[in-house]
Write a protein that holds these residues in place. Sequence first.
Motif, PDB file in Angstrom:
ATOM      1  N   TRP A 335      36.956  33.977  42.210  1.00  0.00           N
ATOM      2  CA  TRP A 335      36.531  35.363  42.021  1.00  0.00           C
ATOM      3  C   TRP A 335      37.611  36.319  42.511  1.00  0.00           C
ATOM      4  CZ3 TRP A 335      34.472  32.384  46.036  1.00  0.00           C
ATOM      5  CH2 TRP A 335      34.664  32.860  47.334  1.00  0.00           C
ATOM      6  N   GLU A 336      37.622  37.493  41.879  1.00  0.00           N
ATOM      7  CA  GLU A 336      38.514  38.577  42.297  1.00  0.00           C
ATOM      8  C   GLU A 336      37.853  39.900  41.977  1.00  0.00           C
ATOM      9  OE1 GLU A 336      43.036  40.383  41.689  1.00  0.00           O
ATOM     10  OE2 GLU A 336      42.263  38.833  40.333  1.00  0.00           O
ATOM     11  N   PHE A 337      37.677  40.732  42.981  1.00  0.00           N
ATOM     12  CA  PHE A 337      37.241  42.101  42.736  1.00  0.00           C
ATOM     13  C   PHE A 337      38.483  42.923  42.420  1.00  0.00           C
ATOM     14  CE2 PHE A 337      36.388  46.486  43.894  1.00  0.00           C
ATOM     15  CZ  PHE A 337      35.187  46.710  43.236  1.00  0.00           C
ATOM     16  N   VAL A 338      38.438  43.581  41.248  1.00  0.00           N
ATOM     17  CA  VAL A 338      39.592  44.347  40.769  1.00  0.00           C
ATOM     18  C   VAL A 338      39.276  45.832  40.899  1.00  0.00           C
ATOM     19  CG1 VAL A 338      41.173  44.734  38.847  1.00  0.00           C
ATOM     20  CG2 VAL A 338      40.068  42.490  39.126  1.00  0.00           C
ATOM     21  N   PRO A 339      39.999  46.578  41.749  1.00  0.00           N
ATOM     22  CA  PRO A 339      39.694  47.998  41.940  1.00  0.00           C
ATOM     23  C   PRO A 339      40.284  48.861  40.830  1.00  0.00           C
ATOM     24  CG  PRO A 339      41.571  47.398  43.296  1.00  0.00           C
ATOM     25  CD  PRO A 339      41.113  46.127  42.601  1.00  0.00           C
ATOM     26  N   VAL A 340      39.708  50.037  40.641  1.00  0.00           N
ATOM     27  CA  VAL A 340      40.267  50.973  39.673  1.00  0.00           C
ATOM     28  C   VAL A 340      41.604  51.499  40.196  1.00  0.00           C
ATOM     29  CG1 VAL A 340      38.004  51.628  38.811  1.00  0.00           C
ATOM     30  CG2 VAL A 340      39.046  52.950  40.668  1.00  0.00           C
ATOM     31  N   ALA A 341      42.371  52.066  39.300  1.00  0.00           N
ATOM     32  CA  ALA A 341      43.684  52.594  39.667  1.00  0.00           C
ATOM     33  C   ALA A 341      43.550  53.616  40.788  1.00  0.00           C
ATOM     34  CB  ALA A 341      44.340  53.247  38.446  1.00  0.00           C
ATOM     35  N   GLY A 342      44.417  53.483  41.795  1.00  0.00           N
ATOM     36  CA  GLY A 342      44.430  54.406  42.914  1.00  0.00           C
ATOM     37  C   GLY A 342      43.589  53.965  44.090  1.00  0.00           C
ATOM     38  N   GLN A 343      42.796  52.901  43.934  1.00  0.00           N
ATOM     39  CA  GLN A 343      42.005  52.373  45.042  1.00  0.00           C
ATOM     40  C   GLN A 343      42.503  50.976  45.391  1.00  0.00           C
ATOM     41  OE1 GLN A 343      37.885  52.850  43.818  1.00  0.00           O
ATOM     42  NE2 GLN A 343      37.924  55.030  44.334  1.00  0.00           N
ATOM     43  N   GLU A 344      42.359  50.583  46.649  1.00  0.00           N
ATOM     44  CA  GLU A 344      43.082  49.413  47.140  1.00  0.00           C
ATOM     45  C   GLU A 344      42.218  48.217  47.501  1.00  0.00           C
ATOM     46  OE1 GLU A 344      45.531  50.649  50.387  1.00  0.00           O
ATOM     47  OE2 GLU A 344      46.796  51.954  49.131  1.00  0.00           O
ATOM     48  N   PHE A 345      40.940  48.403  47.798  1.00  0.00           N
ATOM     49  CA  PHE A 345      40.136  47.268  48.240  1.00  0.00           C
ATOM     50  C   PHE A 345      40.097  46.185  47.165  1.00  0.00           C
ATOM     51  CE2 PHE A 345      36.082  45.057  47.765  1.00  0.00           C
ATOM     52  CZ  PHE A 345      36.042  44.345  48.958  1.00  0.00           C
ATOM     53  N   THR A 346      40.202  44.947  47.608  1.00  0.00           N
ATOM     54  CA  THR A 346      39.981  43.815  46.719  1.00  0.00           C
ATOM     55  C   THR A 346      39.390  42.664  47.524  1.00  0.00           C
ATOM     56  OG1 THR A 346      40.975  42.436  44.978  1.00  0.00           O
ATOM     57  CG2 THR A 346      42.261  42.783  46.993  1.00  0.00           C
ATOM     58  N   ASP A 347      38.909  41.677  46.827  1.00  0.00           N
ATOM     59  CA  ASP A 347      38.303  40.499  47.460  1.00  0.00           C
ATOM     60  C   ASP A 347      38.513  39.332  46.525  1.00  0.00           C
ATOM     61  OD1 ASP A 347      36.704  38.917  49.227  1.00  0.00           O
ATOM     62  OD2 ASP A 347      35.014  39.162  47.855  1.00  0.00           O
ATOM     63  N   SER A 348      38.885  38.196  47.052  1.00  0.00           N
ATOM     64  CA  SER A 348      39.143  37.045  46.184  1.00  0.00           C
ATOM     65  C   SER A 348      38.849  35.757  46.936  1.00  0.00           C
ATOM     66  CB  SER A 348      40.582  37.035  45.674  1.00  0.00           C
ATOM     67  OG  SER A 348      41.503  36.951  46.746  1.00  0.00           O
ATOM     68  N   GLY A 349      38.652  34.702  46.179  1.00  0.00           N
ATOM     69  CA  GLY A 349      38.399  33.400  46.763  1.00  0.00           C
ATOM     70  C   GLY A 349      38.069  32.391  45.702  1.00  0.00           C
ATOM     71  N   ALA A 350      37.679  31.207  46.127  1.00  0.00           N
ATOM     72  CA  ALA A 350      37.377  30.116  45.209  1.00  0.00           C
ATOM     73  C   ALA A 350      36.371  29.177  45.857  1.00  0.00           C
ATOM     74  CB  ALA A 350      38.647  29.350  44.847  1.00  0.00           C
ATOM     75  N   ALA A 351      35.625  28.476  45.009  1.00  0.00           N
ATOM     76  CA  ALA A 351      34.647  27.503  45.512  1.00  0.00           C
ATOM     77  C   ALA A 351      34.383  26.473  44.419  1.00  0.00           C
ATOM     78  CB  ALA A 351      33.356  28.186  45.911  1.00  0.00           C
ATOM     79  N   ASP A 352      33.952  25.291  44.840  1.00  0.00           N
ATOM     80  CA  ASP A 352      33.554  24.256  43.916  1.00  0.00           C
ATOM     81  C   ASP A 352      32.104  24.446  43.475  1.00  0.00           C
ATOM     82  OD1 ASP A 352      36.030  22.992  44.120  1.00  0.00           O
ATOM     83  OD2 ASP A 352      35.362  21.709  45.787  1.00  0.00           O
ATOM     84  N   CYS A 353      31.780  23.938  42.298  1.00  0.00           N
ATOM     85  CA  CYS A 353      30.390  23.900  41.877  1.00  0.00           C
ATOM     86  C   CYS A 353      29.646  22.821  42.672  1.00  0.00           C
ATOM     87  CB  CYS A 353      30.292  23.568  40.382  1.00  0.00           C
ATOM     88  SG  CYS A 353      31.040  24.813  39.307  1.00  0.00           S
ATOM     89  N   HIS A 354      28.336  22.935  42.692  1.00  0.00           N
ATOM     90  CA  HIS A 354      27.522  21.920  43.380  1.00  0.00           C
ATOM     91  C   HIS A 354      27.622  20.584  42.662  1.00  0.00           C
ATOM     92  CE1 HIS A 354      26.120  24.992  45.952  1.00  0.00           C
ATOM     93  NE2 HIS A 354      25.330  25.584  45.086  1.00  0.00           N
TER      94      HIS A 354
END
Length: 354
Positions: A335-354
């Motif tokens: 996953w990756e949270f993609v911010p709009v232009a001019g904003q900086e927060f983001t979040d990313s990571g990965a996980a396996d399925c069950h």
Amino acid sequence: MIPPPAAVASVVVSPQDTLLEQGTGLQLVAVLLDSAGNALTDRQVTWLTSDPDVAVVTAQGLVETVGLGEASISAESEGKTGAASLTVVHAPVTLVGAGDIADCATPWDDSTASLLDGIDGTIFAAGDVVYEDGTAWEFATCYEPTWGRHKDRTRPAVGNHEYHTTGAVPYFDYFGPAAGDPGKGWYSYELGAWKIIVLNSNATRVGVGAGSEQEQWLRQELAGSRHACTVAYWHHPRFSSGLHGDDDQFDAFWQALYEHGADVVLVGHDHHYERFAPLNPAGVVDTSQGIRQFIVGTGGRLLRPVLLPRSGSEVIDIATFGVLSLTLRYDSYEWEFVPVAGQEFTDSGAADCH
């Protein structure tokens, strides 16, 4: 007198066992050995595939994947054969989107729509797609010029604001079959290796509890699925640190998804971004079987503060508009949270399925 050349005693193909994503290729190598284990050169090699619907191979041993499944790629020389096994799995796909989106009075829906211009894949719209009342005029004037340009690849979930107009008729008219049966608002589809479940969380309009038509349908869909991974989305969060808080009306959704090993839930309604650790139906962190929920109420309408972070909440942002992009692989997700232009927060990571 020159002795005759050594005969080929065995053929070794490498790599031996390989998992490939559909649409990719692999160079195989065949090593020819004599009876003493010495490598032989300048010999004719013939390459063959056991299933050309899964993979094909060139005269030089270059494999190209075609369809899903298993195939054996063999190399033959002087009557001796060696082989390698291939398993072809789904290529990664992208699911991207947000909820709480279009409003003619704000500019941020234009900004999040611009993000989608540069991200391929299927779009989820997690409810309240246009404000204030989900009217035909609002769809034509506010949603269509922004996220509407991606309508052909959007699979929406219905929100409460859509029902401000009787029966959410303009919503179902606008999206057509992509929104499911207008009398229900729930449906499913396949995306790569994943099963995608879309639910209607408007509890005053449709049943959401145990034994309801929707809950029984959900259980049937999950029981009949042969997909390794599952994501579900709807509008109202089951768990939230936002102003609406937890909502136990959706216990039955979570219980069914949990029992069948679902991996991800996407919601909106609370106008912030929040990522949770995997949770069981009681809202307790469960890293082995729990479902990870993302609140993505950041599509453009407005943002709101949160209360104290709920137990299990891992990341919260209340100041950034943007979209969540999920890369869905055959046995995992990123996953990756993609911010709009001019904003900086983001979040990313990965996980396996069950």
